[in-house]
Design an enzyme around this catalytic site. Structure first.
Site, short mmCIF file in Angstrom:
data_model
loop_
_atom_site.label_atom_id
_atom_site.label_comp_id
_atom_site.label_asym_id
_atom_site.label_seq_id
_atom_site.Cartn_x
_atom_site.Cartn_y
_atom_site.Cartn_z
CD1 TRP A 167 -10.74 -39.44 41.80
CD2 TRP A 167 -10.04 -41.42 41.06
NE1 TRP A 167 -11.50 -39.78 40.72
CE2 TRP A 167 -11.10 -41.00 40.25
CE3 TRP A 167 -9.42 -42.64 40.78
CZ2 TRP A 167 -11.56 -41.75 39.17
CZ3 TRP A 167 -9.90 -43.40 39.72
CH2 TRP A 167 -10.94 -42.95 38.93
CG HIS A 168 -7.36 -45.42 42.19
ND1 HIS A 168 -6.56 -44.35 41.90
CD2 HIS A 168 -7.51 -46.10 41.04
CE1 HIS A 168 -6.25 -44.39 40.61
NE2 HIS A 168 -6.81 -45.44 40.07
N GLY A 169 -9.83 -45.08 46.16
CA GLY A 169 -10.63 -45.71 47.20
C GLY A 169 -10.37 -45.12 48.56
#
Lengths: 336, 471
Positions: free
Chosen positions: B322-324
């Protein structure tokens, strides 16, 4: 459950006031904080200055339609190293426009001038293989150009507001953390931005210079590594096209390799072995190149990368003489 | 528009608040909706169209789900989730998926022809997609009535204080607040303003200042020794905390000035005594989102020990993704999952024993060390670079930290970290805003003026983006 529950501050807070009172208090509070900060900086002789982006835009527009205009294009080395007043004293009748941008290579501004049919003047453009070969990370569109050609977005409004602030306040441009070494050593404060955009560079002593030199050395080594993979030692077709466009309108482009000094000079010579090839190639295409290494004497750069103010004056005069001797200014005049 | 920009501080925020309190209640939601659209369009105007599609999909999905039952109800929920995830996958993960598929193809001896698309990730896409998804899920679960006013639903997704970097709200907490009448509450407004000033201080004075040193070291890790790299990682731990917690505080404070209450996003995470506790204190709105909408539906800890372990690892790996769109984020997430699982693997009864053996301070330091180790993956440019940094970190080789960083930057950085840590301890023990509010007027206003003056003197005014904007 935390072993140290937050201390319970019991009882409601019953302070009440109208929003008018609140706005009044907030205004006083803001005025005190802003006033204190501004007074602090001015006590140390930091003064507000003209907004650089507006000056850039003003000078860039002033060059339009002027056949006597000579745009100075490049990075901080040009900004600190070419003094328009010294150049104008040596070549009277020309109007030198300082369009160097800190932290950016020459390419975007040269491209902008080439693509502008109203620009009829000449260009003195920094020749640095790292800029053309993607060595230094100078790829973003300079804010100054974005300011000149605004797009519809909040970013333009933000720039406009911050520029207004920079012109009227000192605190906005400086930070006590970064200025502390200068203040503690009683070194001169930076000169405010001048309308001609020339920035005199002062020797602030080894404490401030050494980290800068290390920084430039590191950047040069890293970009040299990158350029091994990407750069050619010749002038690119794109740059040739830009130069041709300027020439077709009666202008011309001269390239200048700006001085570097000391440890950085040795490092750059090793890191960018393609420099001499590039200089030869540009000359082979019929363009004037002034290479500081071929000029008489040494030029002192306290941080290795930027000419000290008095040296900038000397270098600017010598550069103008060399260009005049090579007929650069005359050639353009003949075309007109 | 950035919270630390003049555009927001001098223009947008005063106009927003003044207009909000001057307008009659019935049109306030419209005012907020227009402001929120302008706020988002200030970044890149046409991105709003992507957001509009998400809003329309979930608005109609919510209405349909509430009317259906059984398998049909489930199908509409799945359609909404698939639509949202597809958006996210296309804009955020297309290049990542393509690169990995090409790599797999090359390994198998095939050159796959997947076209490269030049896709720009809309700002805050992961945040508002998750917020929008939580609405349809809650409607499906029957915890939330469907919102029939499209404008108010759009405002729920677009609400400017938390639009681009959270906190990721739940409909039960936020939607009803748009219908409530908020009167000007002096205490609430000043309390919100205090939080805004504190958030800006964290961002502009601490995070952006630490960033200068961290960026320099992480840009050339091979030039620095183990101790310098370790110190840079610790500085990054505080940089990212002050950056993100600072953003959250400004967001919560801004909403509070307008009379809204957003959920807490951080609770002194570096005082956690285990990695599991860290995740109860760090980015709480995301952790609880994953708990409620992924971990519990997967079965949580109800289906045996091994299934529990697998569930934890899945949740943390997905959280990393989700973060990257990069393997370094997946490894970062998975590593956190492994630490959480390892802490839970001790045989029954041994926890209490271990607790008695290890003082709280030791557990806090151990947790902080593990968290810092994971931050290396988060901050490094790539997985290879992260492993390279760890190789250089361990064992810690003494090197001249002062020469590497510089005496003045080192003192400043350590001072800022010390202050951030001190505020952790103070905020753990006291409700600081209330404490200040109970002081005499001269002391209160001196504190406010000092805080603002500190921002003006020490702040970085070059509008560095918030780290979490990229997600």
């Amino acid at each position: 459950m935390s072993p140290h529950p937050q201390v319970d501050v019991t009882g409601p807070i019953t302070r009440r006031a109208s929003w008018v009172t609140f706005v009044g208090k907030a205004a006083v509070f803001l005025a005190v904080a802003l006033g204190f900060t501004e007074t602090f900086w001015r006590t140390l002789r930091y003064m507000p200055a003209n907004s650089d982006m507006r000056n850039f835009a003003k000078l860039r527009r002033a060059a339009d339609g002027d056949r006597g205009a000579v745009a100075l294009v490049g990075s901080s080395r040009v900004r600190y190293g070419l003094n328009p007043q010294s150049l104008e004293r040596t070549v009277p009748g020309r109007r030198f426009r300082q369009l160097g941008i800190l932290g950016n290579g020459a390419a975007p501004v040269l491209e902008d001038l080439a693509n502008d049919p109203n620009f009829l003047g000449q260009v003195i453009c920094e020749l640095n293989p790292a800029h053309w070969g993607g060595g230094y990370p100078f790829t973003k569109l300079p804010e100054a150009l974005a300011y000149m050609h605004p797009e519809v977005s909040g970013a333009y409004l933000e720039t406009l507001l911050s520029e207004q602030f920079r012109e009227r306040t000192r605190f906005f441009s400086y930070n006590l953390f970064t200025e502390a070494p200068r203040i503690l050593q009683h070194k001169p404060v930076p000169d405010p931005e001048q309308p001609d955009r020339f920035v005199p560079f002062h020797d602030l002593g080894p404490t401030i210079n050494e980290p800068l030199i290390n920084n430039w050395v590191r950047a040069a080594l890293e970009s040299g590594e990158r350029m091994k993979r990407t750069a050619s030692s010749g002038i690119t077709e794109e740059v040739q096209r830009w130069v041709d466009r300027i020439r077709r309108r009666g202008g011309d482009v001269a390239f200048v390799r700006m001085p570097v000094d000391g440890r950085l000079r040795a490092v750059e010579e090793n890191a960018f072995p393609q420099t001499q090839g590039l200089v030869r190639d540009v000359r082979a295409h019929g363009m004037v190149v002034i290479d500081f290494a071929e000029m008489p004497g040494q030029f002192r750069c306290p941080d290795g990368s930027h000419l000290e103010a008095s040296e900038a004056d000397r270098f600017s005069r010598l550069l103008a003489e060399e260009l005049a001797a090579k007929g650069f200014f005359q050639r353009a005049a003949d075309k007109k | 528009m950035l919270f630390n920009s003049l555009h927001f501080i001098l223009l947008f925020f005063p106009v927003a608040v003044t207009g909000y309190y001057l307008l009659p209640h019935r049109v306030r939601w419209l005012w907020l909706l227009l402001l929120s659209a302008y706020f988002y369009m200030a970044f890149v105007p046409y991105y709003i169209l992507i957001l509009a599609v998400t809003i329309l999909v979930d608005y109609f999905a919510g209405l349909v789900i509430s009317k259906k039952s059984g398998a049909e109800r489930r199908m509409w929920l799945m359609l909404s989730i698939v639509a949202n995830v597809s958006f996210l996958a296309f804009f955020k993960y297309f290049a990542f998926l393509r690169e990995n598929l090409l790599q797999i193809g090359r390994l198998a001896g095939h050159d796959l022809a997947i076209p490269a698309l030049s896709i720009v990730l809309p700002i805050g896409l992961s945040f508002h997609t998750f917020q929008s998804m939580s609405y349809t899920i809650e409607v499906y679960r029957g915890n939330q009535q469907p919102e029939r006013n499209l404008g108010i639903f759009a405002l729920y997704v677009l609400f400017f204080p938390q639009l681009v970097a959270g906190p990721i709200e739940r409909p039960q907490n936020l939607l009803h607040q748009f219908r409530e009448k908020h009167h000007f509450d002096y205490y609430g407004v000043t309390s919100g303003m205090k939080l805004i000033v504190w958030g800006l201080f964290q961002k502009m004075v601490i995070a952006d200042r630490l960033a200068v040193t961290v960026d320099r070291i992480y840009a050339h890790p091979n030039e620095f020794g183990g101790l310098t790299l370790a110190l840079a990682t610790v500085l990054f731990a505080f940089q990212i905390f002050c950056d993100f917690a600072g953003y959250s505080d400004v967001a919560i404070g801004t909403a509070q000035v307008l009379g809204f209450k957003l959920m807490t996003n951080f609770r002194q995470p570096y005082l956690a005594r285990s990695v599991a506790e860290f995740w109860k204190r760090w980015h709480i709105s995301l952790s609880t989102w994953f708990r409620d909408y992924l971990y519990l539906p997967l079965g949580g800890n109800r289906n045996g020990r091994w299934r529990h372990i697998v569930n934890v690892l899945i949740v943390f790996a997905v959280s990393g993704l989700w973060h990257g769109a990069d393997w370094k984020f997946v490894i970062w997430g998975a590593l956190n999952g492994v630490f959480v699982v390892m802490a839970g693997l001790r045989p029954p009864g041994s926890k209490e024993e271990a607790r008695r053996e290890a003082p709280v301070l030791v557990r806090r330091i151990a947790t902080f060390t593990l968290v810092c180790l994971t931050w290396v993956f988060f901050r490094a440019g790539s997985v290879g670079e992260a492993f390279n940094i760890i190789r250089r970190l361990l064992p810690l080789r003494p090197d001249d930290v002062v020469a590497s960083i510089g005496k003045a930057p080192l003192i400043i950085a350590l001072g800022l970290v010390g202050f951030a840590m001190l505020m952790h301890v103070v905020r753990e023990r006291y409700k600081v805003r209330e404490l200040i509010s109970r002081q005499p007027a001269w002391l209160r206003w001196s504190v406010y003026t000092a805080a603002l003056t500190c921002i003006l003197l020490f702040g970085e005014f070059h509008s560095r983006d918030f780290i979490y904007f990229q997600f």
